[in-house]
Design a protein around this motif. Structure first.
Motif, PDB file in Angstrom:
ATOM      1  N   ALA A   6       0.782  -1.108   0.028  1.00 42.78           N
ATOM      2  CA  ALA A   6      -0.126  -0.121  -0.024  1.00 42.78           C
ATOM      3  C   ALA A   6       0.941   1.278  -0.081  1.00 42.78           C
ATOM      4  CB  ALA A   6      -0.965   0.035   1.120  1.00 42.78           C
ATOM      5  N   PHE A   7       2.007   1.181   0.729  1.00 38.95           N
ATOM      6  CA  PHE A   7       3.006   2.339   0.874  1.00 38.95           C
ATOM      7  C   PHE A   7       3.588   2.593  -0.678  1.00 38.95           C
ATOM      8  CE2 PHE A   7       2.860   1.870   5.473  1.00 38.95           C
ATOM      9  CZ  PHE A   7       2.656   3.280   5.844  1.00 38.95           C
ATOM     10  N   ALA A   8       3.879   1.584  -1.392  1.00 39.89           N
ATOM     11  CA  ALA A   8       4.381   1.833  -2.752  1.00 39.89           C
ATOM     12  C   ALA A   8       3.497   2.073  -3.598  1.00 39.89           C
ATOM     13  CB  ALA A   8       4.666  -0.070  -3.053  1.00 39.89           C
ATOM     14  N   VAL A   9       2.208   2.026  -3.347  1.00 49.15           N
ATOM     15  CA  VAL A   9       1.404   2.325  -4.376  1.00 49.15           C
ATOM     16  C   VAL A   9       1.133   3.894  -4.074  1.00 49.15           C
ATOM     17  CG1 VAL A   9      -1.313   2.561  -5.011  1.00 49.15           C
ATOM     18  CG2 VAL A   9      -0.082   0.228  -4.842  1.00 49.15           C
ATOM     19  N   VAL A  10       0.719   4.255  -2.935  1.00 51.11           N
ATOM     20  CA  VAL A  10       0.831   5.566  -2.412  1.00 51.11           C
ATOM     21  C   VAL A  10       2.086   6.437  -2.945  1.00 51.11           C
ATOM     22  CG1 VAL A  10       0.365   7.134  -0.308  1.00 51.11           C
ATOM     23  CG2 VAL A  10      -0.975   5.239  -0.471  1.00 51.11           C
ATOM     24  N   GLY A  11       2.927   5.764  -2.777  1.00 50.76           N
ATOM     25  CA  GLY A  11       4.595   6.454  -3.056  1.00 50.76           C
ATOM     26  C   GLY A  11       4.353   6.785  -4.614  1.00 50.76           C
ATOM     27  N   GLY A  12       4.118   5.870  -5.582  1.00 46.64           N
ATOM     28  CA  GLY A  12       4.097   6.133  -6.974  1.00 46.64           C
ATOM     29  C   GLY A  12       2.920   7.141  -7.360  1.00 46.64           C
ATOM     30  N   VAL A  13       1.856   7.088  -6.770  1.00 46.48           N
ATOM     31  CA  VAL A  13       0.956   7.924  -7.008  1.00 46.48           C
ATOM     32  C   VAL A  13       1.113   9.515  -6.638  1.00 46.48           C
ATOM     33  CG1 VAL A  13      -1.616   8.720  -6.864  1.00 46.48           C
ATOM     34  CG2 VAL A  13      -1.099   6.328  -7.199  1.00 46.48           C
ATOM     35  N   ALA A  14       1.807   9.418  -5.560  1.00 46.00           N
ATOM     36  CA  ALA A  14       2.132  10.794  -4.909  1.00 46.00           C
ATOM     37  C   ALA A  14       3.333  11.271  -5.694  1.00 46.00           C
ATOM     38  CB  ALA A  14       2.585  10.529  -3.369  1.00 46.00           C
ATOM     39  N   ALA A  15       4.237  10.569  -6.287  1.00 48.41           N
ATOM     40  CA  ALA A  15       5.404  11.024  -7.134  1.00 48.41           C
ATOM     41  C   ALA A  15       4.715  11.630  -8.389  1.00 48.41           C
ATOM     42  CB  ALA A  15       6.453   9.887  -7.277  1.00 48.41           C
ATOM     43  N   VAL A  16       3.837  10.885  -8.898  1.00 51.45           N
ATOM     44  CA  VAL A  16       3.394  11.695 -10.248  1.00 51.45           C
ATOM     45  C   VAL A  16       2.392  12.619 -10.106  1.00 51.45           C
ATOM     46  CG1 VAL A  16       1.841  10.836 -12.264  1.00 51.45           C
ATOM     47  CG2 VAL A  16       3.598   9.264 -11.314  1.00 51.45           C
ATOM     48  N   ALA A  17       1.619  12.578  -9.023  1.00 50.33           N
ATOM     49  CA  ALA A  17       0.912  13.984  -8.696  1.00 50.33           C
ATOM     50  C   ALA A  17       1.650  15.072  -8.223  1.00 50.33           C
ATOM     51  CB  ALA A  17      -0.288  13.473  -7.773  1.00 50.33           C
ATOM     52  N   ALA A  18       2.706  14.935  -7.413  1.00 51.64           N
ATOM     53  CA  ALA A  18       3.328  16.173  -6.909  1.00 51.64           C
ATOM     54  C   ALA A  18       4.102  16.956  -8.139  1.00 51.64           C
ATOM     55  CB  ALA A  18       4.458  15.580  -6.094  1.00 51.64           C
ATOM     56  N   VAL A  19       4.463  16.375  -9.120  1.00 56.54           N
ATOM     57  CA  VAL A  19       5.255  17.117 -10.110  1.00 56.54           C
ATOM     58  C   VAL A  19       4.516  18.595 -10.639  1.00 56.54           C
ATOM     59  CG1 VAL A  19       6.467  16.973 -12.435  1.00 56.54           C
ATOM     60  CG2 VAL A  19       6.771  15.338 -10.721  1.00 56.54           C
ATOM     61  N   PRO A  20       3.213  18.147 -11.178  1.00 58.23           N
ATOM     62  CA  PRO A  20       2.364  19.404 -11.508  1.00 58.23           C
ATOM     63  C   PRO A  20       2.163  20.288 -10.593  1.00 58.23           C
ATOM     64  CG  PRO A  20       1.428  17.134 -12.387  1.00 58.23           C
ATOM     65  CD  PRO A  20       2.641  16.858 -11.369  1.00 58.23           C
ATOM     66  N   VAL A  21       1.782  19.754  -9.492  1.00 60.28           N
ATOM     67  CA  VAL A  21       1.474  20.659  -8.411  1.00 60.28           C
ATOM     68  C   VAL A  21       2.612  21.557  -7.856  1.00 60.28           C
ATOM     69  CG1 VAL A  21       0.513  20.637  -6.069  1.00 60.28           C
ATOM     70  CG2 VAL A  21      -0.453  19.069  -7.400  1.00 60.28           C
ATOM     71  N   THR A  22       3.767  20.920  -7.713  1.00 59.29           N
ATOM     72  CA  THR A  22       4.890  21.617  -7.453  1.00 59.29           C
ATOM     73  C   THR A  22       5.310  22.814  -8.343  1.00 59.29           C
ATOM     74  OG1 THR A  22       5.543  19.781  -6.309  1.00 59.29           O
ATOM     75  CG2 THR A  22       7.413  21.225  -6.659  1.00 59.29           C
ATOM     76  N   LEU A  23       5.113  22.336  -9.709  1.00 57.39           N
ATOM     77  CA  LEU A  23       5.665  23.251 -10.758  1.00 57.39           C
ATOM     78  C   LEU A  23       4.540  24.496 -10.892  1.00 57.39           C
ATOM     79  CD1 LEU A  23       6.846  20.971 -13.851  1.00 57.39           C
ATOM     80  CD2 LEU A  23       8.044  22.251 -12.290  1.00 57.39           C
ATOM     81  N   GLY A  24       3.402  24.026 -10.663  1.00 56.11           N
ATOM     82  CA  GLY A  24       2.356  25.134 -10.691  1.00 56.11           C
ATOM     83  C   GLY A  24       2.623  26.099  -9.581  1.00 56.11           C
ATOM     84  N   ALA A  25       2.814  25.519  -8.395  1.00 59.48           N
ATOM     85  CA  ALA A  25       3.064  26.462  -7.177  1.00 59.48           C
ATOM     86  C   ALA A  25       4.448  27.376  -7.521  1.00 59.48           C
ATOM     87  CB  ALA A  25       3.378  25.589  -6.099  1.00 59.48           C
ATOM     88  N   ALA A  26       5.401  26.944  -8.216  1.00 57.74           N
ATOM     89  CA  ALA A  26       6.650  27.644  -8.364  1.00 57.74           C
ATOM     90  C   ALA A  26       6.313  28.693  -9.413  1.00 57.74           C
ATOM     91  CB  ALA A  26       7.815  26.597  -8.869  1.00 57.74           C
ATOM     92  N   GLY A  27       5.370  28.504 -10.326  1.00 54.71           N
ATOM     93  CA  GLY A  27       4.791  29.465 -11.340  1.00 54.71           C
ATOM     94  C   GLY A  27       5.106  29.042 -12.730  1.00 54.71           C
ATOM     95  N   PHE A  28       5.513  27.699 -12.945  1.00 56.39           N
ATOM     96  CA  PHE A  28       5.339  27.315 -14.348  1.00 56.39           C
ATOM     97  C   PHE A  28       3.969  26.748 -14.692  1.00 56.39           C
ATOM     98  CE2 PHE A  28       9.927  26.673 -12.830  1.00 56.39           C
ATOM     99  CZ  PHE A  28      10.296  27.241 -13.674  1.00 56.39           C
ATOM    100  N   THR A  29       3.116  27.369 -15.206  1.00 59.00           N
ATOM    101  CA  THR A  29       1.715  27.168 -15.326  1.00 59.00           C
ATOM    102  C   THR A  29       1.660  26.825 -16.835  1.00 59.00           C
ATOM    103  OG1 THR A  29       1.205  29.635 -15.877  1.00 59.00           O
ATOM    104  CG2 THR A  29       1.089  28.668 -13.560  1.00 59.00           C
ATOM    105  N   GLY A  30       0.330  26.256 -17.320  1.00 57.79           N
ATOM    106  CA  GLY A  30      -0.161  26.362 -18.762  1.00 57.79           C
ATOM    107  C   GLY A  30      -0.120  27.406 -19.452  1.00 57.79           C
TER     108      GLY A  30
END
Length: 132
Positions: A6-30
């Motif tokens: 379960a931790f492995a699945v959560v870790g995989g999903v979190a890693a993929v989901a964190a990238v767009p959120v982090t980039l958007g927060a830094a100012g790299f938007t669509g």
């Protein structure tokens, strides 16, 4: 073992989901680089360093591309794999690994302490006479 998966699945999903959120927060938007953001400061520094323009393939250009278009499938797979591995590693139960290693040593230590603290038996006077 189920918790580790379960931790492995959560870790995989979190890693993929964190990238767009982090980039958007830094100012790299669509819509482009957001004003007065970390991305704008990075773009300004890159432009000054390159004589007025941001070089193609630079970190700022790559992050803006990912922020605007998202991640490609192969990058998502790579991030999910890395996140799953980290999730499984950090999701390992700590009690099982530490207690299984500590138990044999603890038993051995107890035996050593018992043996070293034991006093030799005092023979009785009568038994010495019978042995001679």
């Amino acid at each position: 073992m189920l918790k580790q998966a379960a931790f492995a699945v959560v870790g995989g999903v979190a890693a993929v989901a964190a990238v767009p959120v982090t980039l958007g927060a830094a100012g790299f938007t669509g819509a482009g680089i957001a004003a007065s953001s970390l991305a704008a400061k990075m773009m300004s520094a890159a432009a000054v360093a390159n004589g007025g323009g941001v070089a193609a393939g630079s970190l700022v250009a790559t992050l803006q591309s990912v922020g605007a278009a998202g991640l490609c499938t192969s990058t998502k797979i790579l991030l999910a794999s890395l996140g799953s591995g980290l999730g499984a590693y950090f999701g390992k139960p700590k009690k099982e690994s530490s207690s299984s290693q500590a138990e044999p040593g603890a038993e051995g230590e107890e035996q050593e302490e018992t043996e070293s603290q034991a006093e030799p038996p005092n023979p009785t006077v009568g038994s010495e006479k019978h042995e001679k």
